[in-house]
Design an enzyme around this catalytic site. Structure first.
Site, PDB file in Angstrom:
ATOM      1  N   ASP A  60      -1.270  -1.615  29.106  1.00  7.83           N
ATOM      2  CA  ASP A  60      -0.232  -1.232  28.151  1.00  7.83           C
ATOM      3  C   ASP A  60       0.776  -2.364  28.007  1.00  7.83           C
ATOM      4  OD1 ASP A  60       1.805   0.599  26.783  1.00  7.83           O
ATOM      5  OD2 ASP A  60       0.296   2.068  27.351  1.00  7.83           O
ATOM      6  N   HIS A  92       6.824   1.532  26.069  1.00 13.45           N
ATOM      7  CA  HIS A  92       5.634   2.381  26.024  1.00 13.45           C
ATOM      8  C   HIS A  92       4.921   2.452  27.376  1.00 13.45           C
ATOM      9  CE1 HIS A  92       1.562   3.676  24.652  1.00 13.45           C
ATOM     10  NE2 HIS A  92       2.242   4.306  23.715  1.00 13.45           N
ATOM     11  N   ASN A 193      -3.255   8.370  16.483  1.00 17.09           N
ATOM     12  CA  ASN A 193      -2.323   9.144  15.665  1.00 17.09           C
ATOM     13  C   ASN A 193      -2.451   8.775  14.202  1.00 17.09           C
ATOM     14  OD1 ASN A 193      -1.209  10.185  18.080  1.00 17.09           O
ATOM     15  ND2 ASN A 193       0.099   8.385  18.258  1.00 17.09           N
ATOM     16  N   SER A 281      -0.783   9.077  22.739  1.00 12.25           N
ATOM     17  CA  SER A 281      -0.489   8.127  23.808  1.00 12.25           C
ATOM     18  C   SER A 281       0.022   8.820  25.061  1.00 12.25           C
ATOM     19  CB  SER A 281       0.582   7.128  23.350  1.00 12.25           C
ATOM     20  OG  SER A 281       0.028   6.029  22.696  1.00 12.25           O
TER      21      SER A 281
END
Length: 484
Positions: A60, A92, A193, A281
């Site tokens: 990430d 994130h 998404n 996520s």
């Protein structure tokens, strides 16, 4: 260089009730972790057990290495985009890592679902929120080579099998996933998404969720409804987990300009982009942590067994559970249903499907499994949802005859492909050449194939499961070869 959009959407949401668990979440912000209750996170145990520690790689944007809830939880870290893996410029990675492994017993903030997790941090996302494909591939290899048992990929690229120009399938990414699987590593990924897709809702899971041997995770709201932003997919959406009003850790450097948030590096003090985050996520890390709990309970589990436990124990989503559009059984909105950790751990006491020692063998070329000299009997399995194709390499000289017989409880087809075949499955954006040289005469539960080789070389024998059964389906493949 191929850039991939980070899978994250965020919106504001209301405060939620405190969770009730079999053993207490004593952290100060426990009342904001409604998703732990929804997941039945710890109800399997009366008290926190001593599980085997499990290394989980979070690939990430890095993490805040000074965060009080993540301090001491990291066993390895590396940046593949420059800078320090312990600095997270967009938040994130810190958010995802907190959901998985925030310290559950330090009287700080929140508790991560995976209390036995040891984090491995691979920074592949830059400050702009983009990731290069080579960075992701290198990070997967690094994680595997350094002892990860589970990999979390809350990132993705668009899949559009109807428009190859939009589809970002990569054989390098698939090879990295196959490398992880072949080394016993569970790979979990967000299905993506709509706001990062060509339309909302979007009908296809992102890569790498849409690859074999990856657990693809979608989102549900607290009331069980499936939000429009959660990508749909009839095959690659494996299960869902909470993905709205999710509360977690954020980097302290992102709160530095807000005096009222001093010493509170959590998402209610984040920017608009992180406050009460939503998106697949944040669903995927819950499944990742659940996989780590299963492995902590039984470290001998293979990746396909972990996937089977999580998927087949999921709570079926339907109108009665809050998903008005979900039919009974597996569906494109939630896969097998919503994550239920207690049921997965309970199912661990049942007979498990035998590991398939010939995997990964999902296509021709380097993806196929090389068989030793014939005659040979292969006992393996197919799964319509996770692994519907097996391919074997068979070497023959010109004029030699190959005989194959496959027996299984569910209808299959056998196909033999010529030497030089690159793909037996159509992949968007790649050239597909129909080089079939023999087919079984029918689709059925016992099928046969015979062929006299027109040329010397390596042929590819494909077994394909053609019906949507709950699976996995065991099969027996008998192969013999005679000289010309």
């Amino acid at each position: 260089m191929l850039l991939r959009a980070l899978v994250v959407v965020v919106l504001a949401a209301a405060a939620l009730a405190a969770p009730v668990l079999a053993f207490d979440n004593t952290e100060p912000l426990a009342d904001k972790q409604w998703y732990l209750t929804k997941d039945n996170a710890w109800t399997f145990w009366a008290a926190q057990p001593k599980l085997s520690p499990i290394s989980v790689a979070v690939i990430d944007s890095g993490i805040d290495g000074t965060h009080p809830d993540l301090s001491g939880r990291v066993v390895a870290a590396k940046s593949f985009v420059g800078g320090s893996p312990y600095r997270d410029d967009n938040g994130h990675g810190t958010f995802v890592a907190g959901l998985i492994a925030a310290n559950p017993s330090n009287n700080e903030g929140i508790a991560g679902l995976g209390f036995n997790v040891r984090l491995m941090i691979a920074k592949v996302v830059d400050a702009n929120g983009t990731i290069s494909l080579p960075g992701e591939v290198a990070a997967i290899h690094w994680a595997v080579d350094n002892g990860a048992r589970v990999i979390n990929l809350s990132l993705g690229g668009v899949r559009d099998p109807l428009n190859p120009r939009l589809d970002v399938y990569s054989p390098l990414e698939q090879a990295a996933v196959e490398y992880a699987y072949s080394h016993g590593v569970v790979v979990v990924a967000a299905v993506g998404n709509g706001p990062q897709s060509p339309a909302t809702p979007w009908s296809f899971a992102d890569y790498p969720a849409a690859l074999p041997h990856v657990i693809g995770v979608s989102a549900v709201r607290q009331d069980g409804a499936v939000p429009d932003y959660s990508n749909r997919d009839a095959v690659f959406n494996d299960l869902s987990a909470p993905g709205a009003a999710i509360f977690s850790t954020i980097p302290q450097n992102l709160t530095a300009d807000r005096p009222e948030c001093a010493n509170r590096p959590y998402s209610d003090c984040g920017s608009d982009e992180l406050r009460e985050g939503i998106g697949t996520s944040f669903s995927a890390p819950q499944v990742t942590a659940a996989a780590a709990l299963l492995l902590g309970q039984n470290p001998t589990l293979k990746p396909d067994q972990v996937a089977w436990l999580l998927e087949r124990s999921a709570d079926d989503a339907s109108a009665t559970s809050g998903c008005s559009q979900c039919p009974v059984g597996r569906d494109l909105y939630t896969g097998w249903g919503t994550l239920d950790v207690q049921k997965a751990l309970t199912l661990l006491g049942s007979p498990l499907p035998a590991p398939d020692r010939y995997e990964p063998n999902d296509d021709a070329g380097p993806w196929a499994h090389a068989l030793p000299p014939l005659p040979r009997t292969v006992q393996a399995s197919l799964d319509f949802w996770d692994d519907d194709v097996d391919v074997y390499r068979v070497t023959m000289t010109k004029g030699a005859r190959l005989f194959a017989r496959l027996t299984t409880p569910s209808p299959v087809r056998l196909t033999l492909w010529s030497p030089g075949t690159k793909r037996v499955e159509l992949v968007p954006g790649t050239k597909f050449v129909d080089s079939r040289v023999a087919l079984s005469r029918r689709v059925g539960r016992q099928v046969r194939l015979a062929y006299r080789a027109g040329a010397t070389g390596t042929y590819y024998l494909q077994a394909k499961l053609v019906s949507a059964v709950r699976g996995p389906v065991q099969y027996r493949l008998a192969l013999t070869r005679s000289a010309s």
